[in-house]
Write a protein that holds these residues in place. Structure first.
Motif, PDB file in Angstrom:
ATOM      1  N   PHE A 158       0.825  -1.209   0.000  1.00  0.00           N
ATOM      2  CA  PHE A 158       0.000   0.000   0.000  1.00  0.00           C
ATOM      3  C   PHE A 158       0.862   1.262   0.000  1.00  0.00           C
ATOM      4  O   PHE A 158       0.739   2.124   0.870  1.00  0.00           O
ATOM      5  N   GLY A 159       1.754   1.346  -0.968  1.00  0.00           N
ATOM      6  CA  GLY A 159       2.578   2.547  -1.104  1.00  0.00           C
ATOM      7  C   GLY A 159       3.868   2.480  -0.323  1.00  0.00           C
ATOM      8  O   GLY A 159       4.427   3.513   0.019  1.00  0.00           O
ATOM      9  N   GLY A 160       4.343   1.265  -0.019  1.00  0.00           N
ATOM     10  CA  GLY A 160       5.670   1.149   0.598  1.00  0.00           C
ATOM     11  C   GLY A 160       5.664   1.157   2.109  1.00  0.00           C
ATOM     12  O   GLY A 160       6.723   1.289   2.725  1.00  0.00           O
ATOM     13  N   PHE A 161       4.511   1.015   2.725  1.00  0.00           N
ATOM     14  CA  PHE A 161       4.498   0.936   4.191  1.00  0.00           C
ATOM     15  C   PHE A 161       4.934  -0.466   4.624  1.00  0.00           C
ATOM     16  O   PHE A 161       4.650  -1.458   3.951  1.00  0.00           O
ATOM     17  N   ILE A 162       5.639  -0.520   5.751  1.00  0.00           N
ATOM     18  CA  ILE A 162       6.152  -1.786   6.271  1.00  0.00           C
ATOM     19  C   ILE A 162       5.215  -2.242   7.382  1.00  0.00           C
ATOM     20  O   ILE A 162       5.071  -1.570   8.402  1.00  0.00           O
ATOM     21  N   ALA A 180     -10.229  -1.574   1.931  1.00  0.00           N
ATOM     22  CA  ALA A 180     -10.275  -0.201   2.445  1.00  0.00           C
ATOM     23  C   ALA A 180      -9.283   0.704   1.730  1.00  0.00           C
ATOM     24  O   ALA A 180      -9.475   1.917   1.642  1.00  0.00           O
ATOM     25  N   PHE A 181      -8.206   0.101   1.190  1.00  0.00           N
ATOM     26  CA  PHE A 181      -7.186   0.899   0.500  1.00  0.00           C
ATOM     27  C   PHE A 181      -7.504   1.131  -0.973  1.00  0.00           C
ATOM     28  O   PHE A 181      -6.811   1.881  -1.642  1.00  0.00           O
ATOM     29  N   LEU A 188      -1.129   5.849  -4.477  1.00  0.00           N
ATOM     30  CA  LEU A 188      -0.034   5.500  -3.564  1.00  0.00           C
ATOM     31  C   LEU A 188       1.004   4.608  -4.218  1.00  0.00           C
ATOM     32  O   LEU A 188       2.150   4.572  -3.791  1.00  0.00           O
ATOM     33  N   GLU A 189       0.578   3.868  -5.244  1.00  0.00           N
ATOM     34  CA  GLU A 189       1.503   2.898  -5.819  1.00  0.00           C
ATOM     35  C   GLU A 189       2.011   3.266  -7.201  1.00  0.00           C
ATOM     36  O   GLU A 189       2.780   2.518  -7.808  1.00  0.00           O
ATOM     37  N   ALA A 190       1.592   4.445  -7.707  1.00  0.00           N
ATOM     38  CA  ALA A 190       2.016   4.827  -9.056  1.00  0.00           C
ATOM     39  C   ALA A 190       3.529   4.998  -9.124  1.00  0.00           C
ATOM     40  O   ALA A 190       4.161   4.640 -10.108  1.00  0.00           O
ATOM     41  N   GLU A 191       4.112   5.560  -8.089  1.00  0.00           N
ATOM     42  CA  GLU A 191       5.572   5.699  -8.041  1.00  0.00           C
ATOM     43  C   GLU A 191       6.006   5.753  -6.587  1.00  0.00           C
ATOM     44  O   GLU A 191       5.176   5.963  -5.700  1.00  0.00           O
ATOM     45  N   PRO A 192       7.308   5.534  -6.323  1.00  0.00           N
ATOM     46  CA  PRO A 192       7.735   5.439  -4.915  1.00  0.00           C
ATOM     47  C   PRO A 192       7.463   6.723  -4.123  1.00  0.00           C
ATOM     48  O   PRO A 192       7.615   7.835  -4.631  1.00  0.00           O
TER      49      PRO A 192
END
Lengths: 413, 124
Positions: A158-162, A180-181, A188-192
């Motif tokens: 979900f966008g680089g969350f750990i 929910a995401f 959030l995921e189109a680019e870092p």
């Protein structure tokens, strides 16, 4: 309505089951302990963002339900999570909040986690790679193969969350909160993404009260600036949506920034794939919030420290590809709403701190109303009702009377 | 050309170690009295930087972190702790210059256990 005597004050309100809860769930130490065991040790918790560990051997520490956790990026670029506890004598291995294992600790070696107490060492996969005077002390009764770290479920999503879970058998992260995401997944995921803001606050309140505030917008009456400039037809048309596992989306809409004195449109820097100036908000059970306001993403993560104490970590994100100028603008956009001198955050904290002061452990239980129905629109309290129904299931307690076992709201009427 | 100039021979004092970088390859030069040795700059045990942890006494190099030792005259292991050979590059002196034969950087292999698939790992 005249003021009420004690008996009148203690009587239930003329609302249906599920439309109020008992304040003991915010203050009772026993309930708090059960929440750590039955909720926080069983769910997925976002610990930090991958941009906080950009290089191999970078690490970040945190706690989930009092258990110390370390996440580290391996030489293979994979982020792994471990209990931050030495299997020898139970010492916390890494005591810094963040840093790099590339350099050796004084009693250790480069690229290893070293327990400073007796010099035992672990690699980035959690293998025990060194026991000081192993043969002399243990002969062959115990060896490094027996003393690896406790590895934890860990996913980057979900966008680089750990995300970390203390439960080996936890459901997949996708099943937990993918629905929910959905509304912000593309942006959030189109680019870092990259973190540009971090601060934390320890507040004298229950963690759920912070999440409540993130789950309803009726409190815009407290946000003076929002109230006088933001209330318009589009605002009131925003709809809340509930998802399985207690998550909600608080209604999305296009913000008319030109109606806010001193604010500028965020259309140019809106996240990729996001309609210009659109605002989305994802509230996850049991207390994480993702708030994408056009050009900046905010994430709140709660760590409960007691029934009446919570640590809230606030992070702000932009795109990794930002030019310095774009980044400055995003930071301005972020801080003007959510920074220490922004429009909202301090008022939200005053709200929950005031609730916390009035619900200290030992205070008499009272009813907290969640009964507003406005067709699930922005001032409807459906988000909290949905949350507390989920809470009741996990805890097997009835939110309106936590001494009773859980039953669906309709049955509790 | 794999003979590469490392440094001036008199730039490494007796019984000391000094780190150099030659064409992007890091090496350590050790002066043990009877001559010089050139080797990768980390201990083959646990990657300790030898220019900091290394000690030369009586032609023996000791990594002071966990007491692994090598005899610099014979290039063999010494002591009771040592489990791996050190990699030495060939070395020669030409005039004032110290040269080493380095085809490519020698990388030690450090044990890393293979990993199971996550689901197998957590469900086992």
């Amino acid at each position: 309505m005249p003021a009420r005597n004690h008996n009148q004050w203690k009587a239930n309100p003329p609302l249906k089951g599920g439309e109020w809860i008992d304040s003991r769930i915010y203050s009772d130490p026993e309930i708090y302990e059960q929440e750590l065991e039955d909720i926080f040790k069983k769910v997925w918790v976002p610990i930090c963002h991958e941009s906080e560990l950009p290089d191999p051997y970078d690490f970040r520490t945190a706690t989930i339900a009092r258990e110390p956790v370390v996440v580290a990026r391996g030489p293979d670029n994979v982020v792994r999570a471990f209990l931050n506890v030495c299997p020898h004598r139970g010492m916390m291995i890494e005591r810094r909040p963040s840093g790099s294992f590339e350099e050796a600790a004084p009693s250790g070696n480069p690229k290893r986690m070293t327990c400073m107490f007796h010099g035992w060492q672990y690699d980035m996969k959690g293998n025990c790679v060194y026991i000081s005077r192993e043969k002399e002390g243990y002969q062959d009764r115990l060896c490094k193969e027996d003393t690896g770290l406790r590895r934890l479920r860990c996913e980057v999503n979900f966008g680089g969350f750990i995300w970390v879970s203390l439960d080996d058998k936890v459901m997949s992260l996708e099943d937990w909160c993918g629905d929910a995401f959905k509304c912000i997944r593309k942006p959030l995921e189109a680019e870092p993404l990259e973190i540009f803001h971090y601060h934390k606050a320890v507040i004298g309140t229950n963690y759920k009260l912070w999440h409540d505030t993130n789950s309803e917008f009726y409190h815009d009456f407290m946000h003076y600036h929002n109230r006088v400039t933001g209330f318009n037809d589009a605002y009131f048309a925003r709809e809340n949506t509930a998802f399985k596992h207690g998550h909600v989306n608080v209604g999305s809409f296009e913000v008319q920034y030109d109606e806010y004195e001193g604010f500028e449109s965020r259309a140019e820097l809106s996240f990729p794939g996001l309609p210009p100036n659109q605002w989305y908000m994802v509230d996850l059970f049991p207390g994480m919030n993702f708030n994408l306001r056009g050009s900046a993403l905010r994430c709140d993560i709660v760590t409960p420290l007691g029934p009446d104490k919570v640590m809230i970590e606030f992070r702000g994100f932009g795109l990794k590809s930002d030019t310095p100028e774009e980044r400055r603008t995003r930071i301005d956009h972020h801080n003007s709403i959510w920074g220490p001198f922004g429009r909202n955050l301090h008022e939200d904290l005053i709200g929950v701190a005031g609730q916390g002061s009035a619900m200290l452990p030992g205070s008499e239980n009272r009813r907290i109303l969640h009964g507003r129905h406005e067709n699930n629109l922005i001032h409807d309290e459906v988000g909290m009702r949905h949350y507390y129904d989920e809470w009741g299931k996990w805890m097997n307690r009835l939110p309106s009377d936590p001494s009773q076992p859980y039953m669906p709201a309709e049955a509790a009427e | 050309m794999s003979w590469r100039r490392i440094c001036a021979a008199d730039s490494v004092a007796l019984n000391s170690l000094k780190k150099f970088e030659v064409d992007g390859i890091p090496v350590v030069v050790a002066n043990y009295g009877d001559g010089f040795r050139v080797f990768p700059p980390i201990c083959p045990h646990m990657e300790e930087p030898l220019e900091e942890s290394g000690l030369i006494e009586g032609k023996v190099l000791t990594c002071t972190k966990h007491l692994w030792q090598w005899n610099l005259a014979t290039c063999q292991m010494e002591g009771t702790e040592t489990e791996k050979l050190m990699h030495f590059y060939d070395v020669k002196q030409e005039g004032d210059d110290l040269l080493a034969f380095i085809k490519s950087e020698h990388i030690y292999e450090f044990d890393e256990e293979d990993e199971m698939d996550d689901d197998d790992f957590f469900n086992s």
